[in-house]
Write a protein that holds these residues in place. Sequence first.
Motif, PDB file in Angstrom:
ATOM      1  N   PHE B 132      41.044  57.144  24.101  1.00  0.00           N
ATOM      2  CA  PHE B 132      41.236  55.800  24.654  1.00  0.00           C
ATOM      3  C   PHE B 132      41.681  55.889  26.111  1.00  0.00           C
ATOM      4  O   PHE B 132      41.151  55.194  26.987  1.00  0.00           O
ATOM      5  CB  PHE B 132      42.281  55.020  23.849  1.00  0.00           C
ATOM      6  N   PHE B 133      42.663  56.764  26.375  1.00  0.00           N
ATOM      7  CA  PHE B 133      43.216  56.881  27.726  1.00  0.00           C
ATOM      8  C   PHE B 133      42.148  57.362  28.717  1.00  0.00           C
ATOM      9  O   PHE B 133      42.033  56.849  29.828  1.00  0.00           O
ATOM     10  CB  PHE B 133      44.415  57.841  27.704  1.00  0.00           C
ATOM     11  N   GLN B 134      41.351  58.359  28.304  1.00  0.00           N
ATOM     12  CA  GLN B 134      40.278  58.852  29.181  1.00  0.00           C
ATOM     13  C   GLN B 134      39.227  57.770  29.427  1.00  0.00           C
ATOM     14  O   GLN B 134      38.736  57.620  30.541  1.00  0.00           O
ATOM     15  CB  GLN B 134      39.608  60.075  28.555  1.00  0.00           C
ATOM     16  N   THR B 135      38.888  57.040  28.363  1.00  0.00           N
ATOM     17  CA  THR B 135      37.896  55.976  28.508  1.00  0.00           C
ATOM     18  C   THR B 135      38.381  54.946  29.526  1.00  0.00           C
ATOM     19  O   THR B 135      37.637  54.504  30.402  1.00  0.00           O
ATOM     20  CB  THR B 135      37.651  55.297  27.148  1.00  0.00           C
ATOM     21  N   LEU B 136      39.672  54.612  29.429  1.00  0.00           N
ATOM     22  CA  LEU B 136      40.248  53.621  30.337  1.00  0.00           C
ATOM     23  C   LEU B 136      40.257  54.130  31.777  1.00  0.00           C
ATOM     24  O   LEU B 136      39.830  53.435  32.702  1.00  0.00           O
ATOM     25  CB  LEU B 136      41.670  53.285  29.874  1.00  0.00           C
ATOM     26  N   THR B 137      40.744  55.361  31.964  1.00  0.00           N
ATOM     27  CA  THR B 137      40.955  55.840  33.331  1.00  0.00           C
ATOM     28  C   THR B 137      39.669  56.366  33.987  1.00  0.00           C
ATOM     29  O   THR B 137      39.536  56.310  35.202  1.00  0.00           O
ATOM     30  CB  THR B 137      42.021  56.956  33.370  1.00  0.00           C
ATOM     31  N   LEU B 138      38.723  56.870  33.184  1.00  0.00           N
ATOM     32  CA  LEU B 138      37.519  57.450  33.784  1.00  0.00           C
ATOM     33  C   LEU B 138      36.363  56.463  33.858  1.00  0.00           C
ATOM     34  O   LEU B 138      35.523  56.555  34.751  1.00  0.00           O
ATOM     35  CB  LEU B 138      37.061  58.674  32.985  1.00  0.00           C
ATOM     36  N   ILE B 139      36.303  55.537  32.909  1.00  0.00           N
ATOM     37  CA  ILE B 139      35.127  54.675  32.812  1.00  0.00           C
ATOM     38  C   ILE B 139      35.450  53.205  33.094  1.00  0.00           C
ATOM     39  O   ILE B 139      34.796  52.570  33.930  1.00  0.00           O
ATOM     40  CB  ILE B 139      34.486  54.787  31.396  1.00  0.00           C
ATOM     41  N   ILE B 140      36.455  52.664  32.434  1.00  0.00           N
ATOM     42  CA  ILE B 140      36.691  51.220  32.514  1.00  0.00           C
ATOM     43  C   ILE B 140      37.389  50.827  33.820  1.00  0.00           C
ATOM     44  O   ILE B 140      36.889  49.989  34.575  1.00  0.00           O
ATOM     45  CB  ILE B 140      37.536  50.742  31.306  1.00  0.00           C
ATOM     46  N   LEU B 141      38.552  51.417  34.099  1.00  0.00           N
ATOM     47  CA  LEU B 141      39.304  50.993  35.287  1.00  0.00           C
ATOM     48  C   LEU B 141      38.557  51.231  36.606  1.00  0.00           C
ATOM     49  O   LEU B 141      38.595  50.378  37.487  1.00  0.00           O
ATOM     50  CB  LEU B 141      40.691  51.655  35.311  1.00  0.00           C
ATOM     51  N   PRO B 142      37.882  52.381  36.770  1.00  0.00           N
ATOM     52  CA  PRO B 142      37.154  52.549  38.038  1.00  0.00           C
ATOM     53  C   PRO B 142      36.143  51.429  38.280  1.00  0.00           C
ATOM     54  O   PRO B 142      35.987  50.959  39.405  1.00  0.00           O
ATOM     55  CB  PRO B 142      36.446  53.900  37.870  1.00  0.00           C
ATOM     56  N   GLN B 143      35.464  50.995  37.210  1.00  0.00           N
ATOM     57  CA  GLN B 143      34.500  49.906  37.367  1.00  0.00           C
ATOM     58  C   GLN B 143      35.208  48.566  37.541  1.00  0.00           C
ATOM     59  O   GLN B 143      34.753  47.702  38.293  1.00  0.00           O
ATOM     60  CB  GLN B 143      33.550  49.861  36.165  1.00  0.00           C
ATOM     61  N   ALA B 144      36.353  48.402  36.848  1.00  0.00           N
ATOM     62  CA  ALA B 144      37.108  47.154  36.958  1.00  0.00           C
ATOM     63  C   ALA B 144      37.659  46.991  38.377  1.00  0.00           C
ATOM     64  O   ALA B 144      37.565  45.915  38.966  1.00  0.00           O
ATOM     65  CB  ALA B 144      38.234  47.133  35.934  1.00  0.00           C
ATOM     66  N   PHE B 145      38.211  48.071  38.948  1.00  0.00           N
ATOM     67  CA  PHE B 145      38.758  48.017  40.303  1.00  0.00           C
ATOM     68  C   PHE B 145      37.683  47.595  41.297  1.00  0.00           C
ATOM     69  O   PHE B 145      37.910  46.760  42.174  1.00  0.00           O
ATOM     70  CB  PHE B 145      39.331  49.387  40.713  1.00  0.00           C
ATOM     71  N   ARG B 146      36.507  48.198  41.166  1.00  0.00           N
ATOM     72  CA  ARG B 146      35.429  47.882  42.098  1.00  0.00           C
ATOM     73  C   ARG B 146      35.026  46.420  42.014  1.00  0.00           C
ATOM     74  O   ARG B 146      34.626  45.819  43.008  1.00  0.00           O
ATOM     75  CB  ARG B 146      34.203  48.744  41.798  1.00  0.00           C
ATOM     76  N   ALA B 147      35.140  45.868  40.795  1.00  0.00           N
ATOM     77  CA  ALA B 147      34.723  44.478  40.607  1.00  0.00           C
ATOM     78  C   ALA B 147      35.726  43.504  41.213  1.00  0.00           C
ATOM     79  O   ALA B 147      35.381  42.361  41.488  1.00  0.00           O
ATOM     80  CB  ALA B 147      34.536  44.193  39.112  1.00  0.00           C
ATOM     81  N   VAL B 148      36.982  43.931  41.385  1.00  0.00           N
ATOM     82  CA  VAL B 148      38.009  42.973  41.811  1.00  0.00           C
ATOM     83  C   VAL B 148      38.653  43.340  43.150  1.00  0.00           C
ATOM     84  O   VAL B 148      39.758  42.906  43.436  1.00  0.00           O
ATOM     85  CB  VAL B 148      39.098  42.785  40.726  1.00  0.00           C
ATOM     86  N   VAL B 149      37.939  44.110  43.969  1.00  0.00           N
ATOM     87  CA  VAL B 149      38.494  44.470  45.276  1.00  0.00           C
ATOM     88  C   VAL B 149      38.808  43.200  46.089  1.00  0.00           C
ATOM     89  O   VAL B 149      39.894  43.071  46.665  1.00  0.00           O
ATOM     90  CB  VAL B 149      37.515  45.375  46.051  1.00  0.00           C
ATOM     91  N   ALA B 150      37.885  42.247  46.116  1.00  0.00           N
ATOM     92  CA  ALA B 150      38.107  41.035  46.911  1.00  0.00           C
ATOM     93  C   ALA B 150      39.266  40.187  46.359  1.00  0.00           C
ATOM     94  O   ALA B 150      40.152  39.796  47.116  1.00  0.00           O
ATOM     95  CB  ALA B 150      36.817  40.230  47.011  1.00  0.00           C
ATOM     96  N   PRO B 151      39.301  39.893  45.049  1.00  0.00           N
ATOM     97  CA  PRO B 151      40.461  39.172  44.509  1.00  0.00           C
ATOM     98  C   PRO B 151      41.783  39.922  44.721  1.00  0.00           C
ATOM     99  O   PRO B 151      42.800  39.290  45.001  1.00  0.00           O
ATOM    100  CB  PRO B 151      40.160  39.054  43.014  1.00  0.00           C
ATOM    101  N   LEU B 152      41.747  41.253  44.626  1.00  0.00           N
ATOM    102  CA  LEU B 152      42.978  42.010  44.890  1.00  0.00           C
ATOM    103  C   LEU B 152      43.414  41.826  46.337  1.00  0.00           C
ATOM    104  O   LEU B 152      44.606  41.748  46.634  1.00  0.00           O
ATOM    105  CB  LEU B 152      42.776  43.504  44.608  1.00  0.00           C
ATOM    106  N   GLY B 153      42.424  41.713  47.241  1.00  0.00           N
ATOM    107  CA  GLY B 153      42.733  41.439  48.644  1.00  0.00           C
ATOM    108  C   GLY B 153      43.529  40.142  48.766  1.00  0.00           C
ATOM    109  O   GLY B 153      44.536  40.081  49.478  1.00  0.00           O
ATOM    110  N   SER B 154      43.110  39.118  48.037  1.00  0.00           N
ATOM    111  CA  SER B 154      43.829  37.841  48.072  1.00  0.00           C
ATOM    112  C   SER B 154      45.244  37.993  47.533  1.00  0.00           C
ATOM    113  O   SER B 154      46.185  37.405  48.061  1.00  0.00           O
ATOM    114  CB  SER B 154      43.093  36.792  47.231  1.00  0.00           C
ATOM    115  N   VAL B 155      45.382  38.787  46.466  1.00  0.00           N
ATOM    116  CA  VAL B 155      46.717  39.024  45.904  1.00  0.00           C
ATOM    117  C   VAL B 155      47.619  39.661  46.952  1.00  0.00           C
ATOM    118  O   VAL B 155      48.783  39.260  47.123  1.00  0.00           O
ATOM    119  CB  VAL B 155      46.619  39.913  44.645  1.00  0.00           C
TER     120      VAL B 155
END
Lengths: 249, 222
Positions: B132-155
């Motif tokens: 689970f941890f590898q799936t989150l850190t290697l696959i899910i979060l890297p793609q999630a971060f890329r999807a929300v770079v602009a909203p994170l900028g607003s934050v």
Amino acid sequence: MTDHSTPLVKLENVNKHFGALHVLKDINLTVSRGEVLVVIGPSGGGKSTLCRAINRLETIDGGQIVFDGRPLPAEGKALAALRSEVGMVFQSFNLFAHKTIRENVTLGPVKVRGIARDKANARAMELLERVGIAAQADKYPAQLSGGQQQRVAIARALAMDPKMILFDEPTSALDPEMVQEVLDVMVALARDGMTMVVVTHEMGFARKAANRVVFMAEGQIVEESTPDEFFTNARTERAKDFLSKILTH
Amino acid sequence: MDELITYGPQLLEGFLENIKLSLVAGVFALIVGTLLVAMRVSPTPVLRAAGTVYVNVVRNTPLTLVLAFSALGLSDTLGLVFSGVPRTNSFWIVSLGLGAYTAAFVCEALRSGINTVPTGQAEAARAIGLTFFQTLTLIILPQAFRAVVAPLGSVFIAMIKNTTVATAGGLLTESAANMKEIFDTTGASIPIFLGIVAGFMILTMPIGFFTGWLSQRLAVVR
């Protein structure tokens, strides 16, 4: 020839519900080492669920599944270890979209098996060569055609040196002209003695590569026989009806 | 205009404090926000519940109260002291308070990013034997971060502007507190006011442009 006598997978009285829907009804099935088992049948008949239950992407409500002599672990490291031994090829490829083709193939060996990166890279290139995609190794999945992506997915599964590979409708999402290139790879795998469970509508593949055909409908295994027997001389009305609908054109 | 020149050095010193606060709070918020989102999507119900409670409590509490609680409750009453120097201690209290507050927003931005990643990605990861941890850190979060770079900028833009309520946590050295202090002695001054507005725009606008550009560059093609 491969020894077909010792079972690799054994399903005993497997039951599964999705809410009120009984999708797997008392399934009993064994898959022998080196065997190519094709599962066919109408949509919603439980084929994919059966396939996904074997590496526990779907949990089951009753009965048990034994893989390589041990019951499937419920969760955690033991389950991850089991999954590393069972390859899976999905209908929608599911290549890791943010990683290159090469990285898709090396990720499992490096992170799960702890194989050195250069060794994993060399092996990945070998496998990509084998499925005919070596030239695209540094591209991203979205830059490849569906057929190419699915062949990469097969290479990704092979990179783990699995004891068997599950194929969940591997050609159903492909353009017609790309189906053959994927089936060719699968036929070659079958010839090499890989144990395969293939959920498919490709009757040509079933005839050519399957050792055994299982016909599923309404959550039950309705009929089980050799491909020749099944296609020329189906025993049950349900199977005859299904075949008449798909083979008339 | 003269006031702006006279008090310019003091205001710049204040801005430096805003920047330092933003850097510490920003790094802290990214780390805590990532941990929170990992909790919120984890298979363990206790972790999920804890993450949900944290986000809902902190996100819905006014920042001034969060900072006042950090200073009065955590530091004065419970004895969380980072430094014997009051000013340095306040700096850390406010940074961490602001970071803890912003983390709730980072968490929610990331969670919406996770929702853009098709479930097949996680299934394929689990199918090759990743935990689970590898799936989150290697696959899910890297793609999630890329999807929300602009909203994170607003934050982070909101967070930089939020450094101006540091007073609530006892830190009186940042630019808005300086402005108030100057106004108290010289009277309100429009040039100083506009100078501070311009100062914040210089800090925040590049973040907006940069994250906008970055989100296009990093976008995952499907």
